[in-house]
Design an enzyme around this catalytic site. Structure first.
Site, short mmCIF file in Angstrom:
data_model
loop_
_atom_site.label_atom_id
_atom_site.label_comp_id
_atom_site.label_asym_id
_atom_site.label_seq_id
_atom_site.Cartn_x
_atom_site.Cartn_y
_atom_site.Cartn_z
CG ASP A 143 -42.19 8.34 -117.23
OD1 ASP A 143 -41.40 9.30 -116.68
OD2 ASP A 143 -42.01 8.19 -118.47
CB ILE A 144 -45.58 8.58 -121.36
CG1 ILE A 144 -46.73 8.40 -122.28
CG2 ILE A 144 -44.34 8.82 -121.92
CD1 ILE A 144 -47.36 9.33 -123.18
CG ASN A 186 -32.81 12.67 -115.17
OD1 ASN A 186 -32.19 12.21 -114.01
ND2 ASN A 186 -33.74 12.17 -115.45
N GLY A 189 -29.64 14.80 -118.26
CA GLY A 189 -30.59 13.82 -118.88
C GLY A 189 -32.02 14.56 -118.64
CD GLN A 190 -34.52 19.65 -116.36
OE1 GLN A 190 -33.28 19.91 -116.10
NE2 GLN A 190 -35.66 20.18 -116.25
CG HIS A 193 -39.79 15.90 -113.99
ND1 HIS A 193 -39.47 17.01 -114.73
CD2 HIS A 193 -39.12 14.97 -114.40
CE1 HIS A 193 -38.60 16.59 -115.87
NE2 HIS A 193 -38.39 15.23 -115.51
CG HIS A 225 -37.80 10.71 -112.76
ND1 HIS A 225 -38.41 10.09 -114.27
CD2 HIS A 225 -37.17 11.63 -113.01
CE1 HIS A 225 -38.02 10.98 -115.03
NE2 HIS A 225 -37.37 11.78 -114.52
P1 5GP Z 1 -36.44 13.78 -117.42
O1 5GP Z 1 -35.98 13.32 -118.81
O2 5GP Z 1 -36.77 15.15 -117.85
O3 5GP Z 1 -35.90 13.53 -116.14
O4 5GP Z 1 -37.92 13.15 -117.50
C1 5GP Z 1 -39.24 13.30 -118.22
C2 5GP Z 1 -40.10 12.49 -118.01
O5 5GP Z 1 -41.33 12.74 -118.60
C3 5GP Z 1 -39.44 11.07 -118.70
O6 5GP Z 1 -39.22 10.01 -118.11
C4 5GP Z 1 -40.74 10.95 -120.01
O7 5GP Z 1 -40.97 9.53 -120.35
C5 5GP Z 1 -41.97 11.51 -119.19
N1 5GP Z 1 -43.01 11.97 -120.13
C6 5GP Z 1 -42.57 12.76 -121.28
N2 5GP Z 1 -43.89 13.14 -121.93
C7 5GP Z 1 -44.93 12.66 -121.25
C8 5GP Z 1 -46.33 12.70 -121.33
O8 5GP Z 1 -46.94 13.38 -122.13
N3 5GP Z 1 -46.87 11.99 -120.46
C9 5GP Z 1 -46.20 11.36 -119.36
N4 5GP Z 1 -46.98 10.75 -118.57
N5 5GP Z 1 -44.78 11.45 -119.17
C10 5GP Z 1 -44.20 11.88 -120.19
#
Ligand code: 5GP
Ligand code: ZN
Length: 113
Positions: free
Chosen positions: A29-30, A86, A92-93, A99, A101
């Site tokens: 994750d970034i 999420n 919180g998606q 995906h 986590h």
């Molecule tokens: P969500 O909030 O949808 O459950 O998770 C999305 C996740 O993707 C977040 O934790 C966010 O930091 C990660 N993310 C978003 N954009 C990028 C990216 O360009 N590269 C990587 N490695 N992670 C990303």
């Protein structure tokens, strides 16, 4: 398609990939929320948990086994870890490509925020 995870899967944007096979990719994750924070992603663009259908049974099994392998590789198997998916706005998606986590390396509190 304007999907950031599809772009990572297609190598259009870089990511720190930890695992890849024909169906699944896992990358760091970034914006990590724990010392280990990996995202396990089906290569097929599925928008969310709510868009999974019957034919995805094998794919979901692959994702969980990938999580298990990555947990082991990162020495989380004995200590424990969390798998989070999420879903939707209140869930919180923020990226609309399914995906999982994989979080670990610190004590994770409950309930989540
Ligand atoms: P969500 O909030 O949808 O459950 O998770 C999305 C996740 O993707 C977040 O934790 C966010 O930091 C990660 N993310 C978003 N954009 C990028 C990216 O360009 N590269 C990587 N490695 N992670 C990303
Ligand atoms: Zn996508």
């Amino acid at each position: 398609m304007d999907c950031i995870f599809c772009k990572i899967i297609n190598k259009e944007i870089p990511a720190k990939v930890a695992y890849e096979d024909d169906n699944v990719v896992a990358f760091h994750d970034i914006n990590p929320q724990a010392p280990i924070h990996l995202l396990i992603v089906p290569k097929k663009h599925i928008t969310s948990v709510m868009e999974i259908d019957d034919e995805e049974n094998l794919l979901l099994g692959d994702i969980i086994l990938t999580a298990q392998n990555l947990a082991r590789e990162n020495n989380l198997d004995k200590k424990g870890f969390r798998i989070v998916v999420n879903t939707g706005e209140e869930g919180g998606q923020t990226v609309n490509h399914l995906h999982f986590h994989l979080l670990g390396g610190r004590f994770l509190t409950w309930p989540p925020g």
